[in-house]
Design an enzyme around this catalytic site. Structure first.
Site, PDB file in Angstrom:
ATOM      1  N   GLU A  48      17.508  -2.923  -3.849  1.00 22.05           N
ATOM      2  CA  GLU A  48      18.043  -2.331  -2.615  1.00 22.05           C
ATOM      3  C   GLU A  48      18.001  -0.815  -2.725  1.00 22.05           C
ATOM      4  O   GLU A  48      18.220  -0.247  -3.796  1.00 22.05           O
ATOM      5  CB  GLU A  48      19.495  -2.757  -2.409  1.00 22.05           C
ATOM      6  CG  GLU A  48      19.668  -4.076  -1.708  1.00 22.05           C
ATOM      7  CD  GLU A  48      21.135  -4.348  -1.374  1.00 22.05           C
ATOM      8  OE1 GLU A  48      21.912  -3.369  -1.297  1.00 22.05           O
ATOM      9  OE2 GLU A  48      21.497  -5.525  -1.221  1.00 22.05           O
ATOM     10  N   LYS A 204     -22.276  -0.910  10.538  1.00 23.02           N
ATOM     11  CA  LYS A 204     -22.047  -1.938   9.524  1.00 23.02           C
ATOM     12  C   LYS A 204     -21.628  -3.244  10.178  1.00 23.02           C
ATOM     13  O   LYS A 204     -20.979  -3.249  11.225  1.00 23.02           O
ATOM     14  CB  LYS A 204     -20.991  -1.476   8.527  1.00 23.02           C
ATOM     15  CG  LYS A 204     -19.594  -1.322   9.106  1.00 23.02           C
ATOM     16  CD  LYS A 204     -18.635  -0.740   8.097  1.00 23.02           C
ATOM     17  CE  LYS A 204     -17.243  -0.566   8.717  1.00 23.02           C
ATOM     18  NZ  LYS A 204     -16.330   0.188   7.879  1.00 23.02           N
TER      19      LYS A 204
END
Length: 338
Positions: A48, A204
């Site tokens: 935490e 591409k």
């Protein structure tokens, strides 16, 4: 007389060197020392995150410097918790300075039953009490519309233009800017206009994420010093393959200018072994030691631009003026050397 608030900065743990550099630049501009607000960020045993702000911030104009880079979730939670701490401490306004905005690649639904995580992150930032966002080169410009608060999206291209004009000052006529895909043409065209260079595209086609099946060069790159420009380099697979294809098509040199050096996994090793003469990235993400040690990777600073943007936001003056190379040049005087 009205009380003019001085901007105050606080930083999380994602990119402390950049936050300190911004503070130094602001100190130079203002002629007085700008210190980071004293605070601590801790993690409990279960991971935490806990934040405590030591300095009084009541009524202050606060700027949180925090890239949401790897580990993205931890750095994002740090940002949100710091904003909550400042809001509960009665800060007048909270601006999140996020040089690299994580989750930006999840800006749309690419297939059924997938999230738009960038929108979710935007909602969390607004809900935490942040009233303005300052970032750089969002992966998709439409992310600005995900927020119900003002978003200032700066661009690395003016910084890159200054560096390219210095590095290639004697051979600028041989330079060609290359977009590594069709989606990045607007970004590449913007840089090409700034330096007066022609534009080419590497088209591409992917079979699956992370793999490039085929690349086609659109434009004549023979005899050119090619500069690939993109917003981020993650594993560097596409970038290194594009450099190879350009050399195969007659390019004499290949350099790359990338806004955000994510540099995950094998990226550094791929770049150092590639045909690229240099990879230039910004410090929007704190570089790892392997990036700093790489011979063909160079880092250009963003602190002068962010420092000026923070001061402009604080005084209510134009931030868009920083989009122009001429406006930004005085802030970078002496930083770029050939």
């Amino acid at each position: 007389m009205p009380n003019i608030l001085e901007p105050k900065m606080i930083t999380g743990s994602s990119n402390m060197p950049l936050a300190k550099a911004i503070a130094r630049r602001m100190s130079m501009h203002r002629g007085q020392t700008v210190e980071l607000v004293n605070a601590r960020v801790e993690r409990f045993n279960d991971a935490e995150i806990f934040v405590e702000v030591y300095d009084n911030v009541r009524g202050e104009d606060m700027f949180i410097v925090q890239s949401t880079s790897r580990p993205a979730n931890d750095n994002l939670m740090e940002l949100l918790i710091m904003a909550d701490a400042l809001r509960r401490s009665s800060a007048k306004r909270i601006t999140a300075v996020i040089p690299y905005f994580g989750y930006a690649r999840q800006d749309r639904r690419t297939k059924a039953r997938t999230p738009i995580s960038a929108k979710l992150v935007a909602n969390m930032i607004v809900e935490a009490g942040i009233e303005r966002v300052l970032t750089m080169d969002l992966h998709a410009a439409q992310i600005q519309g995900f927020f119900d608060i003002p978003v200032d999206n700066l661009y690395a291209s003016p910084i890159f233009a200054l560096d390219i004009k210095q590095q290639f000052k004697d051979t600028l006529s041989e330079v060609m800017v290359v977009s590594p895909d069709v989606g990045g043409v607007a970004r590449a065209r913007e840089l090409a206009k700034r330096i007066g260079a022609p534009l080419s595209i590497v088209d591409k086609r992917r079979e699956k994420p992370g793999e490039v099946a085929e690349m086609t060069v659109i434009g004549d790159v023979s005899g050119k010093k090619c500069i690939i420009v993109d917003d981020m380099c993650d594993t560097a697979g596409t970038l290194c393959k594009a450099a190879e294809v350009l050399i195969e098509h007659g390019a004499t040199e290949v350099h790359s200018y990338i806004s955000h050096g994510v540099m995950s996994g094998p990226a550094v090793d791929r770049v150092t072994k590639s045909v690229m003469k240099s990879l230039v990235i910004t410090d929007s993400i704190e570089p790892t030691q392997s990036v700093l040690d790489a011979d063909n990777i160079r880092i250009v600073p963003t602190a002068p631009m962010f420092a000026q943007a923070i001061m402009n936001i604080s005084t209510g003056t134009s931030v868009s003026s920083l989009f122009e190379t001429e406006t930004l040049e005085p802030s970078y005087e002496g930083l770029f050397k050939g």
